[in-house]
Design an enzyme around this catalytic site. Structure first.
Site, PDB file in Angstrom:
ATOM      1  NE  ARG A  22      22.716  49.748  47.035  1.00 35.17           N
ATOM      2  CZ  ARG A  22      21.785  48.806  47.032  1.00 35.17           C
ATOM      3  NH1 ARG A  22      21.966  47.701  47.730  1.00 35.17           N
ATOM      4  NH2 ARG A  22      20.677  48.958  46.343  1.00 35.17           N
ATOM      5  CB  SER A 137       8.553  35.961  36.344  1.00 36.16           C
ATOM      6  OG  SER A 137       9.336  36.507  37.385  1.00 36.16           O
ATOM      7  CB  SER A 189      12.614  40.180  51.397  1.00 35.40           C
ATOM      8  OG  SER A 189      13.146  40.760  50.214  1.00 35.40           O
ATOM      9  CG  HIS A 217      12.892  36.764  52.708  1.00 32.22           C
ATOM     10  ND1 HIS A 217      13.793  37.481  53.459  1.00 32.22           N
ATOM     11  CD2 HIS A 217      13.276  36.908  51.417  1.00 32.22           C
ATOM     12  CE1 HIS A 217      14.683  38.046  52.662  1.00 32.22           C
ATOM     13  NE2 HIS A 217      14.391  37.722  51.427  1.00 32.22           N
ATOM     14  CB  THR A 245      18.267  30.943  52.090  1.00 31.86           C
ATOM     15  OG1 THR A 245      19.613  31.304  52.399  1.00 31.86           O
ATOM     16  CG2 THR A 245      17.349  31.595  53.120  1.00 31.86           C
ATOM     17  CE  LYS A 248      17.476  36.505  53.067  1.00 28.51           C
ATOM     18  NZ  LYS A 248      18.605  35.932  52.304  1.00 28.51           N
ATOM     19  CB  THR A 277      30.089  26.355  42.638  1.00 28.87           C
ATOM     20  OG1 THR A 277      29.682  27.133  41.526  1.00 28.87           O
ATOM     21  CG2 THR A 277      30.300  27.273  43.833  1.00 28.87           C
ATOM     22  CB  THR A 278      34.452  25.283  46.040  1.00 26.35           C
ATOM     23  OG1 THR A 278      35.554  25.306  45.135  1.00 26.35           O
ATOM     24  CG2 THR A 278      34.884  24.625  47.341  1.00 26.35           C
ATOM     25  CB  THR A 363      16.711  47.080  46.975  1.00 25.84           C
ATOM     26  OG1 THR A 363      18.134  46.960  46.880  1.00 25.84           O
ATOM     27  CG2 THR A 363      16.181  45.917  47.778  1.00 25.84           C
TER      28      THR A 363
END
Length: 403
Positions: A22, A137, A189, A217, A245, A248, A277-278, A363
């Site tokens: 990549r 799953s 996705s 998505h 999220t 997106k 986590t901040t 992916t």
């Protein structure tokens, strides 16, 4: 040489031989001209039309969103200054969580620094709460969900993608008294297909399982208010935890979960991926809040993305290009070879000023490599015509069909 360096060299060499190494493309997003970006390379600049952005609605460049971010940065600074436990929480964080809970018809919501972190933290935390969890799953679940499952002491059963018979058989074979969770996505996705949420909820109720739905998505795009496929199908109330999220459909950054107040509070109080986590910067949260509120009221914008997707699908089919059939806004074009996929993407960029991401293993499975196209409401008819003609020229499949 240290064994780890040997392993690094061997792995990178293998990735290179398989044609899936990549290389990042230096693209600068242009807010005033999206989806036209600027390629900055070797001291030169060039306009590039981007066809692979996950900013599905173009909300990342909407004036309402960018102005909200700018105002918050001027007023509150660039960073959050720490976790919400250490540095305190702002009214913006609270307002965004309330907005997201309302979007999904849930009692509460909780922000995370990304959708990946939301899945990993929420799933692993839930599955450490009790012994003998049985998790079911979908075979094509995102890597973030898989990371959450692997980080928990649970028995994981992988059911065939969107296969209700296989899911039912695996649920029936599991210990009847054990706590159960079905983890799946709404829009997948890479293939662009959609899960049968209602049927999964039926099985969950029959076998006493909780449901965990990734709507990453779909949020912002589907449903009367942009609440996702579960809202569109009128089954959101049957889902225990919805994960989404802000990066997106809403064009910003961050992830979240929504569900019953007690479940969300449990995760807020025990998930290390949240506690240590901040928190998201105020400017990011302000932008996301403005975006969610705007998208919920902008039905025309949400309708436009599906009109654009159908228009592109029609053009690809008419040109004889090997489009993978989908019922969503995602438009994959099959290539089937990693090196060829990368070369097609390179030629589109160099010869036609078009950026379309090559999607290779891991992916997607080897042999299913593809270009993943995501038309937005801001892609024009002329842009589509240029893309299709370019694909006709660079794809061997199209040339052989034409011959």
């Amino acid at each position: 040489m240290h064994p780890f360096r040997v392993a690094c060299r061997r792995t990178l060499s293998e990735i290179g031989r398989e044609g899936r190494y990549r290389v990042f493309t230096p693209l600068r997003k242009e807010a005033a001209r999206f989806p036209v970006y600027t390629l900055v390379q070797d001291g030169l600049t060039r306009d590039i039309t981007v066809w692979s952005s996950n900013d599905y609605l173009g909300m990342g460049v909407h004036p309402v969103v960018t102005e909200a971010a700018a105002q918050a940065a001027r007023r509150m600074g660039a960073g959050a200054g720490g976790t919400r436990n250490i540095a305190g929480t702002s009214h913006l964080h609270d307002a965004l969580e309330a907005e997201l809970a309302d979007l999904h018809g849930k009692q509460a919501a909780l922000l995370f620094t990304s959708g990946y972190v939301a899945n990993q933290a929420a799933l692993s935390t839930m599955l450490r709460s009790l012994p003998d969890w049985q998790v079911f799953s979908d075979a094509k679940n995102h890597a973030s969900m898989i990371a959450g499952l692997k980080g928990a002491p649970a028995s994981v059963h992988i059911f065939a993608h969107n296969d209700m018979d296989d899911l039912a058989a695996k649920l029936a074979a599991a210990p009847a008294a054990a706590p159960k969770l079905i983890a799946f996505e709404s829009v997948y996705s890479m293939d662009g297909d959609i899960s049968p949420i209602g049927a999964i909820c039926d099985l969950a109720e029959r076998y006493g399982a909780m449901t965990y739905l990734d709507e990453v998505h779909a949020v912002g795009l589907y449903g009367p208010n942009g609440g996702g496929v579960a809202e569109r199908d009128r089954v959101a109330d049957r889902i225990d935890v919805i994960e989404g999220t802000l990066a997106k459909g809403f064009g910003c950054h961050g992830g979240y979960i929504a569900g019953d107040a007690e479940v969300v509070d449990f995760i807020r109080s025990t998930a290390s991926g949240f506690i240590f986590t901040t928190s998201l910067p105020p400017s990011t949260v302000a932008a996301a809040l403005a975006s969610v509120r705007h998208v919920r009221a902008d039905a025309d914008r949400r309708a436009a993305i599906f009109a654009r997707a159908e228009a592109l699908k029609h053009r690809l089919d008419r040109a004889g290009l090997p489009r993978i059939p989908t019922v969503s806004h995602i438009v994959p074009v099959h290539v089937g070879d990693a090196a060829l996929c990368r070369d097609i993407s390179r030629r589109l960029l160099e010869d036609f000023a078009i950026y379309a991401t090559p999607i290779n293993y891991p992916t997607v499975a080897k042999g299913t490599e593809r270009l993943r196209l995501t038309p937005t409401p801001l892609h024009t008819e002329a842009m589509m015509d240029t893309l299709v003609e370019a694909l006709r020229q660079v794809m061997p499949q199209a040339r052989s069909m034409a011959a």
